[in-house]
Motif scaffolding. Structure first.
Motif, PDB file in Angstrom:
ATOM      1  N   THR A  36       0.858  -1.191  -0.120  1.00 28.59           N
ATOM      2  CA  THR A  36      -0.136   0.097   0.014  1.00 28.59           C
ATOM      3  C   THR A  36       1.063   1.279  -0.106  1.00 28.59           C
ATOM      4  N   THR A  37       1.890   1.364   0.850  1.00 26.21           N
ATOM      5  CA  THR A  37       2.805   2.335   0.614  1.00 26.21           C
ATOM      6  C   THR A  37       3.322   2.820  -0.867  1.00 26.21           C
ATOM      7  N   GLU A  38       3.705   1.601  -1.496  1.00 21.52           N
ATOM      8  CA  GLU A  38       4.244   1.620  -2.826  1.00 21.52           C
ATOM      9  C   GLU A  38       3.041   2.082  -3.743  1.00 21.52           C
ATOM     10  N   ALA A  39       1.814   1.598  -3.284  1.00 19.70           N
ATOM     11  CA  ALA A  39       0.711   2.064  -4.067  1.00 19.70           C
ATOM     12  C   ALA A  39       0.288   3.345  -3.914  1.00 19.70           C
ATOM     13  N   GLY A  40       0.784   3.965  -2.998  1.00 16.47           N
ATOM     14  CA  GLY A  40       0.399   5.392  -2.465  1.00 16.47           C
ATOM     15  C   GLY A  40      -1.073   5.487  -1.925  1.00 16.47           C
ATOM     16  N   CYS A  41      -1.534   4.279  -1.260  1.00 19.23           N
ATOM     17  CA  CYS A  41      -2.710   4.358  -0.593  1.00 19.23           C
ATOM     18  C   CYS A  41      -2.606   3.866   0.713  1.00 19.23           C
TER      19      CYS A  41
END
Length: 195
Positions: A36-41
């Motif tokens: 989720t951090t990598e996806a920005g969410c």
């Protein structure tokens, strides 16, 4: 990301983020927070769309297997064109030059993921089993066209090619093999059955 803002193609964004984490940091770094951090969410986004993290990983693997099905169709369509060794080398590079090697590492490192995949895919190592079937189907088509010897043991050649290809690409931190190296391995494996 602010609450209430719709994310388009959430599944694909999360899958793409998981692939980036896998490729960059390896299977041990793949967590729901990393994705989720990598996806920005927000972390809750993943859990709104998947029952748990292993359900997410199962869907990721199944989605990537579906991509192999598309590769298999393209490879079968290539039968009778180009060279057998060239087509096989291209297929192995397309397969293992992507996230497939990292996915195999993920599957072998997570017991719960393997258990869930066994419910859907009862035999073989997921991704490798489908890739082997892809190569076997192609070799069978080429044998039917007379470009592979009638005595060729497709059921032995296919996993041999997949194993060799997997080993060539297995070092995810190193430099990927050159096209010539992949072609040389393929040509050596099929030397007795394809001109």
């Amino acid at each position: 990301m602010p609450t209430g803002v719709a994310i388009r193609d959430v599944r694909e964004q999360l899958f793409a983020a998981a692939e980036r984490v896998l490729l960059r940091d390896g299977p041990s770094a793949l967590t729901s927070r990393a994705v989720t951090t990598e996806a920005g969410c927000a972390k809750g986004v993943l859990h709104r769309h998947f029952a748990d993290f292993d359900a997410f990983l199962t869907e990721l693997v199944l989605d990537r297997i579906a991509r192999i099905d598309a590769q298999a169709a393209a490879l079968r369509d290539a039968a009778g064109t180009g060279t057998v060794a060239g087509n096989l080398a291209g297929a192995l590079t397309d397969l293992f030059g992507t996230v497939a090697v990292a996915i195999v590492g993920l599957i072998t490192s997570r017991d719960e993921l393997r258990a869930r995949l066994r419910q859907v895919l009862p035999s073989g190592v997921p991704v490798l089993a489908e890739a082997t079937a892809m190569i076997a189907a192609y070799l069978t088509a080429e044998r039917g066209l007379g470009r592979v010897a009638p005595h060729a043991d497709v059921d032995t050649l296919a996993p041999t090619l997949i194993g060799a290809g997997h080993l060539l690409f297995a070092d995810r931190k190193g430099t990927p093999p050159h096209d010539e190296a992949v072609h040389r391995v393929v040509a050596t494996v099929i030397a007795g059955v394809a001109p």
